[in-house]
Design a protein around this motif. Structure first.
Motif, PDB file in Angstrom:
ATOM      1  N   LEU A   1      33.073  46.841  44.785  1.00 25.67           N
ATOM      2  CA  LEU A   1      33.480  48.192  44.446  1.00 25.67           C
ATOM      3  C   LEU A   1      32.638  48.646  43.264  1.00 25.67           C
ATOM      4  O   LEU A   1      32.509  47.921  42.282  1.00 25.67           O
ATOM      5  CB  LEU A   1      34.966  48.167  44.073  1.00 25.67           C
ATOM      6  CG  LEU A   1      35.817  49.411  44.197  1.00 25.67           C
ATOM      7  CD1 LEU A   1      35.692  50.050  45.569  1.00 25.67           C
ATOM      8  CD2 LEU A   1      37.266  49.060  43.916  1.00 25.67           C
TER       9      LEU A   1
ATOM     10  N   LYS B   1      32.510  51.350  40.327  1.00 21.70           N
ATOM     11  CA  LYS B   1      33.478  52.241  39.658  1.00 21.70           C
ATOM     12  C   LYS B   1      32.807  52.990  38.507  1.00 21.70           C
ATOM     13  O   LYS B   1      31.953  52.433  37.817  1.00 21.70           O
ATOM     14  CB  LYS B   1      34.642  51.426  39.071  1.00 21.70           C
ATOM     15  CG  LYS B   1      35.489  50.694  40.098  1.00 21.70           C
ATOM     16  CD  LYS B   1      36.672  50.022  39.406  1.00 21.70           C
ATOM     17  CE  LYS B   1      37.621  49.408  40.407  1.00 21.70           C
ATOM     18  NZ  LYS B   1      38.812  48.806  39.762  1.00 21.70           N
TER      19      LYS B   1
ATOM     20  N   GLY C   1      41.122  56.152  40.433  1.00 16.97           N
ATOM     21  CA  GLY C   1      40.478  56.179  41.746  1.00 16.97           C
ATOM     22  C   GLY C   1      39.318  57.151  41.907  1.00 16.97           C
ATOM     23  O   GLY C   1      38.692  57.191  42.964  1.00 16.97           O
TER      24      GLY C   1
ATOM     25  N   GLU D   1      32.742  45.622  40.477  1.00 20.17           N
ATOM     26  CA  GLU D   1      33.795  44.606  40.617  1.00 20.17           C
ATOM     27  C   GLU D   1      33.843  44.120  42.062  1.00 20.17           C
ATOM     28  O   GLU D   1      33.561  44.882  42.984  1.00 20.17           O
ATOM     29  CB  GLU D   1      35.188  45.187  40.271  1.00 20.17           C
ATOM     30  CG  GLU D   1      35.471  45.338  38.793  1.00 20.17           C
ATOM     31  CD  GLU D   1      36.863  45.884  38.516  1.00 20.17           C
ATOM     32  OE1 GLU D   1      37.621  46.168  39.466  1.00 20.17           O
ATOM     33  OE2 GLU D   1      37.191  46.023  37.331  1.00 20.17           O
ATOM     34  N   LYS D   2      34.251  42.883  42.238  1.00 22.34           N
ATOM     35  CA  LYS D   2      34.545  42.393  43.571  1.00 22.34           C
ATOM     36  C   LYS D   2      35.727  43.204  44.118  1.00 22.34           C
ATOM     37  O   LYS D   2      36.636  43.569  43.374  1.00 22.34           O
ATOM     38  CB  LYS D   2      34.916  40.909  43.505  1.00 22.34           C
ATOM     39  CG  LYS D   2      35.193  40.302  44.858  1.00 22.34           C
ATOM     40  CD  LYS D   2      34.539  38.940  44.999  1.00 22.34           C
ATOM     41  CE  LYS D   2      34.799  38.400  46.393  1.00 22.34           C
ATOM     42  NZ  LYS D   2      33.555  38.090  47.096  1.00 22.34           N
TER      43      LYS D   2
ATOM     44  N   VAL E   1      39.127  43.696  45.751  1.00 20.93           N
ATOM     45  CA  VAL E   1      40.350  42.954  46.051  1.00 20.93           C
ATOM     46  C   VAL E   1      40.988  43.620  47.271  1.00 20.93           C
ATOM     47  O   VAL E   1      41.269  44.815  47.251  1.00 20.93           O
ATOM     48  CB  VAL E   1      41.327  42.960  44.850  1.00 20.93           C
ATOM     49  CG1 VAL E   1      42.571  42.137  45.166  1.00 20.93           C
ATOM     50  CG2 VAL E   1      40.643  42.424  43.592  1.00 20.93           C
TER      51      VAL E   1
ATOM     52  N   HIS F   1      49.638  47.080  43.354  1.00 17.83           N
ATOM     53  CA  HIS F   1      49.390  47.669  42.037  1.00 17.83           C
ATOM     54  C   HIS F   1      50.628  47.435  41.188  1.00 17.83           C
ATOM     55  O   HIS F   1      51.675  48.032  41.436  1.00 17.83           O
ATOM     56  CB  HIS F   1      49.098  49.163  42.170  1.00 17.83           C
ATOM     57  CG  HIS F   1      48.870  49.836  40.847  1.00 17.83           C
ATOM     58  ND1 HIS F   1      48.923  51.188  40.675  1.00 17.83           N
ATOM     59  CD2 HIS F   1      48.582  49.324  39.639  1.00 17.83           C
ATOM     60  CE1 HIS F   1      48.681  51.480  39.405  1.00 17.83           C
ATOM     61  NE2 HIS F   1      48.479  50.368  38.755  1.00 17.83           N
TER      62      HIS F   1
ATOM     63  N   GLN G   1      51.576  54.588  47.213  1.00 17.34           N
ATOM     64  CA  GLN G   1      50.822  55.755  46.778  1.00 17.34           C
ATOM     65  C   GLN G   1      49.970  56.244  47.936  1.00 17.34           C
ATOM     66  O   GLN G   1      49.760  55.548  48.917  1.00 17.34           O
ATOM     67  CB  GLN G   1      49.949  55.401  45.575  1.00 17.34           C
ATOM     68  CG  GLN G   1      49.071  54.158  45.756  1.00 17.34           C
ATOM     69  CD  GLN G   1      47.835  54.391  46.578  1.00 17.34           C
ATOM     70  OE1 GLN G   1      47.127  55.358  46.338  1.00 17.34           O
ATOM     71  NE2 GLN G   1      47.577  53.523  47.547  1.00 17.34           N
TER      72      GLN G   1
ATOM     73  N   HIS H   1      45.682  57.729  45.712  1.00 15.21           N
ATOM     74  CA  HIS H   1      45.809  57.486  44.269  1.00 15.21           C
ATOM     75  C   HIS H   1      46.886  58.330  43.603  1.00 15.21           C
ATOM     76  O   HIS H   1      46.983  58.361  42.380  1.00 15.21           O
ATOM     77  CB  HIS H   1      44.464  57.643  43.564  1.00 15.21           C
ATOM     78  CG  HIS H   1      43.391  56.784  44.182  1.00 15.21           C
ATOM     79  ND1 HIS H   1      43.459  55.410  44.164  1.00 15.21           N
ATOM     80  CD2 HIS H   1      42.280  57.091  44.869  1.00 15.21           C
ATOM     81  CE1 HIS H   1      42.417  54.920  44.818  1.00 15.21           C
ATOM     82  NE2 HIS H   1      41.683  55.915  45.257  1.00 15.21           N
TER      83      HIS H   1
ATOM     84  N   LEU I   1      45.924  44.390  39.370  1.00 21.61           N
ATOM     85  CA  LEU I   1      45.955  44.212  40.817  1.00 21.61           C
ATOM     86  C   LEU I   1      46.456  42.801  41.073  1.00 21.61           C
ATOM     87  O   LEU I   1      46.059  41.863  40.381  1.00 21.61           O
ATOM     88  CB  LEU I   1      44.557  44.373  41.430  1.00 21.61           C
ATOM     89  CG  LEU I   1      43.890  45.738  41.296  1.00 21.61           C
ATOM     90  CD1 LEU I   1      42.507  45.709  41.954  1.00 21.61           C
ATOM     91  CD2 LEU I   1      44.755  46.837  41.882  1.00 21.61           C
TER      92      LEU I   1
ATOM     93  N   GLU J   1      42.978  48.431  34.282  1.00 21.46           N
ATOM     94  CA  GLU J   1      42.889  49.553  33.336  1.00 21.46           C
ATOM     95  C   GLU J   1      44.068  49.497  32.383  1.00 21.46           C
ATOM     96  O   GLU J   1      45.101  48.905  32.697  1.00 21.46           O
ATOM     97  CB  GLU J   1      42.958  50.905  34.086  1.00 21.46           C
ATOM     98  CG  GLU J   1      41.719  51.233  34.880  1.00 21.46           C
ATOM     99  CD  GLU J   1      41.877  52.493  35.753  1.00 21.46           C
ATOM    100  OE1 GLU J   1      42.719  53.342  35.425  1.00 21.46           O
ATOM    101  OE2 GLU J   1      41.146  52.594  36.744  1.00 21.46           O
TER     102      GLU J   1
ATOM    103  N   THR K   1      49.065  48.395  48.476  1.00 20.78           N
ATOM    104  CA  THR K   1      48.446  49.728  48.350  1.00 20.78           C
ATOM    105  C   THR K   1      48.021  50.279  49.716  1.00 20.78           C
ATOM    106  O   THR K   1      47.672  51.444  49.838  1.00 20.78           O
ATOM    107  CB  THR K   1      47.233  49.680  47.397  1.00 20.78           C
ATOM    108  OG1 THR K   1      46.385  48.611  47.806  1.00 20.78           O
ATOM    109  CG2 THR K   1      47.674  49.456  45.962  1.00 20.78           C
TER     110      THR K   1
HETATM  111  C1  MV4 Z   1      40.339  48.163  42.780  1.00 18.32           C
HETATM  112  C2  MV4 Z   1      40.777  47.877  44.093  1.00 18.32           C
HETATM  113  C3  MV4 Z   1      40.313  46.735  44.697  1.00 18.32           C
HETATM  114  N1  MV4 Z   1      39.449  45.937  44.045  1.00 18.32           N
HETATM  115  N2  MV4 Z   1      39.491  47.307  42.166  1.00 18.32           N
HETATM  116  C4  MV4 Z   1      42.156  52.534  42.465  1.00 18.32           C
HETATM  117  C5  MV4 Z   1      42.522  53.321  41.267  1.00 18.32           C
HETATM  118  C6  MV4 Z   1      41.986  52.607  40.092  1.00 18.32           C
HETATM  119  N3  MV4 Z   1      42.974  52.605  39.059  1.00 18.32           N
HETATM  120  C7  MV4 Z   1      41.665  51.244  40.560  1.00 18.32           C
HETATM  121  N4  MV4 Z   1      41.824  51.241  41.987  1.00 18.32           N
HETATM  122  C8  MV4 Z   1      41.543  50.138  42.723  1.00 18.32           C
HETATM  123  N5  MV4 Z   1      40.718  49.243  42.121  1.00 18.32           N
HETATM  124  C9  MV4 Z   1      39.059  46.234  42.794  1.00 18.32           C
HETATM  125  N6  MV4 Z   1      38.192  45.431  42.190  1.00 18.32           N
HETATM  126  C10 MV4 Z   1      41.654  48.765  44.695  1.00 18.32           C
HETATM  127  C11 MV4 Z   1      42.045  49.915  44.017  1.00 18.32           C
HETATM  128  C12 MV4 Z   1      42.948  50.760  44.726  1.00 18.32           C
HETATM  129  C13 MV4 Z   1      44.219  51.024  44.243  1.00 18.32           C
HETATM  130  C14 MV4 Z   1      44.666  50.518  43.026  1.00 18.32           C
HETATM  131  C15 MV4 Z   1      45.914  50.807  42.566  1.00 18.32           C
HETATM  132  C16 MV4 Z   1      46.761  51.610  43.313  1.00 18.32           C
HETATM  133  C17 MV4 Z   1      46.347  52.109  44.499  1.00 18.32           C
HETATM  134  C18 MV4 Z   1      45.080  51.839  44.972  1.00 18.32           C
HETATM  135  C19 MV4 Z   1      44.681  52.374  46.210  1.00 18.32           C
HETATM  136  C20 MV4 Z   1      43.426  52.103  46.668  1.00 18.32           C
HETATM  137  C21 MV4 Z   1      42.561  51.308  45.926  1.00 18.32           C
END
Ligand code: MV4
Length: 453
Positions: A156, A158, A165, A200-201, A203, A208, A232, A235, A277, A288, A437
């Motif tokens: 991913l 970011k 998101g 990031e790798k 996941v 969440h 959710q 996001h 996560l 975060e 998620t």
């Molecule tokens: C991720 C992830 C999978 N792998 N990071 C989405 C919002 C941001 N706060 C971080 N997010 C994600 N980061 C890695 N390395 C998947 C998400 C993600 C997600 C995270 C929290 C709540 C809902 C989500 C929906 C899709 C993806």
């Protein structure tokens, strides 16, 4: 303690902050745009100041208008709520320069946690588990390719200025890397003015799970357990609960320790949230930290009995936390459904005038809202109009209370997502606690979830 606080927000959270101030014996100043003249937060505050036209950037995001309102009303502190100026380090700095107490962490902490790559670096240094990835911001696509080889795909990309998101791109294989790097960086530059990205790798289908923390100026930091926020859509959280069905006491203890380590590493002062996560094998990773009170804070209040807004205000006034870690006990189960004024099928906002408004009540029900019959939901702001929270002694009782409350909640004149929430809390996987998620995407595709069945 403060004599008078200005609330730099609107709607249900502005009202929530007014109630906390009332209990603390503090006078309140509401600010509002010309679209919010008849809003409840304006009616219930001790004083009100109109700060501009409906558009956010001309009113609730207008730093000089908000500061001027505080100066002419002689307020001593500003509570930013969530959204708007809540995580704006510049605003927190201007407050300080004008002799106003910003009810939140220092500008430096806001800025550092707002830079997601810097936050990640700070957590690696503190020993908090993070997702395998780049050490900080990527210098070039070549460097991205090198790191990608060591951690493997899928990945991913970011945006450092992102969060929630925005500015994220999935890279499934090496061939996608250049294209997705450029897409993420371009989007971040356009959306945030900062093109920096990190890696990031990915996941897969994580949960969440976030931990509520709170720290005072004396250096005490405690946690108030987790909130499960996996339900959710794009996001936007729809439903949150505590406790999470994914945690046992051992995992909860280890995640809580990581959250405390995270908060202590940045000398955190205020209520804050550490987001993780959780993957299918039970490993968890920091992603975060949010340096504000969150929409879903009532879930934590309902299972701990602690008033987080009052604590935020006391802390900003220099008082120590009114409780210690061992005082914090989780009792029962709480679920929050966000009620949005939107079309339940298309998810498009549905502003307008509310005609009928019958709020639910009874045992274990809390409704945070600024709505009333004949109130107008303006088209300029977020479509969330209420937060319905149900507490039960068990998750099962909380679900039954939530169903009963949703069934008796009548909002007419605008469309709402109440029918969608009714379907979610009756869905078998939700009732069993089998969520991630990916839940909503699957749910909306299924015949019942899509309303096609
Ligand atoms: C991720 C992830 C999978 N792998 N990071 C989405 C919002 C941001 N706060 C971080 N997010 C994600 N980061 C890695 N390395 C998947 C998400 C993600 C997600 C995270 C929290 C709540 C809902 C989500 C929906 C899709 C993806």
């Amino acid at each position: 303690m403060f004599r008078k606080i200005l609330i730099a927000n609107r709607g249900e959270i502005a009202l929530r902050i007014i109630w906390a101030c009332r209990e603390l014996g503090i006078k309140t100043v509401a600010v509002h745009s010309t679209a919010d003249t008849d809003s409840l937060h304006v009616k219930f505050a001790d004083e009100e100041v109109c700060i501009g036209p409906p558009r956010n950037d001309e009113s609730y995001l207008n730093v000089s208008a908000v500061i001027s309102a505080a100066e002419i009303t002689d307020a001593e502190a500003v509570h930013p709520g969530y959204g708007f100026l809540a995580e704006n380090a510049h605003f927190a700095e201007v407050c300080r320069e004008c002799g106003l107490t910003f009810i939140g962490p220092s500008p430096d902490v806001i800025r550092n946690m707002g830079d997601k790559a810097a936050a990640r670096r700070a957590m690696v240094a503190a020993g908090v588990p993070t997702v395998p990835g780049s050490e900080g911001t990527l210098d070039s696509v070549e460097q991205a390719a090198e790191i990608a080889e060591t951690i493997g795909y899928p990945l991913l990309i970011k945006a450092t200025a992102g969060g929630g998101g925005r500015g994220m791109r999935i890279v499934l294989e090496p061939d996608d890397l250049v294209r997705q790097y450029e897409a993420a960086s371009g989007e971040a530059g356009a959306a945030f003015g900062v093109p920096d990205v990190y890696l990031e790798k990915l996941v897969l289908e994580p949960r969440h799970i976030e931990f509520q923390v709170i720290g005072d100026a004396q250096g005490n930091v405690v946690h108030l357990f987790e909130r499960e926020c996996s339900i959710q859509r794009r996001h936007q959280k729809l439903l949150e609960e505590c406790p999470s069905t994914a945690l046992d006491d051992d995992l909860r203890g280890r995640m809580a320790e990581a959250a405390l380590t995270a908060a202590r590493a940045v000398n955190y002062v205020n209520a804050g949230t550490v987001e993780f996560l959780l993957d299918k094998s039970g490993d968890f990773y920091f992603i975060e930290m949010n340096t504000r009170i969150q929409v879903e804070h009532p879930v934590t209040e309902m299972v701990t009995g602690i008033d987080l807004i009052k604590e935020q205000i006391r802390i900003a006034a220099g008082e120590p936390l009114s409780f210690t870690q061992s005082d914090v006990k989780m009792s029962g189960h709480a679920i929050e459904c966000r009620v949005n004024a939107e079309d339940p099928d298309t998810f498009r906002p549905s502003p307008g005038q509310i005609s009928t408004f019958h709020p639910p009540g009874g045992p274990g029900i809390r409704l945070d809202t600024a709505c009333y019959a004949e109130a107008v939901v303006p088209p300029y702001y977020d479509s969330m109009i209420a937060k319905l929270v149900a507490r039960g002694n068990t998750r099962g009782e909380a679900i039954l209370r939530m169903r009963r409350a949703l069934d008796s909640f009548v909002v007419e004149g605008v469309r709402t997502n109440i029918p969608l929430q009714q379907r979610i809390v009756s869905e078998e996987d939700f009732v069993r606690g089998r969520i991630s998620t990916a839940f909503m995407e699957r749910f909306l595709e299924s015949p019942v979830g899509s309303g096609k069945g």
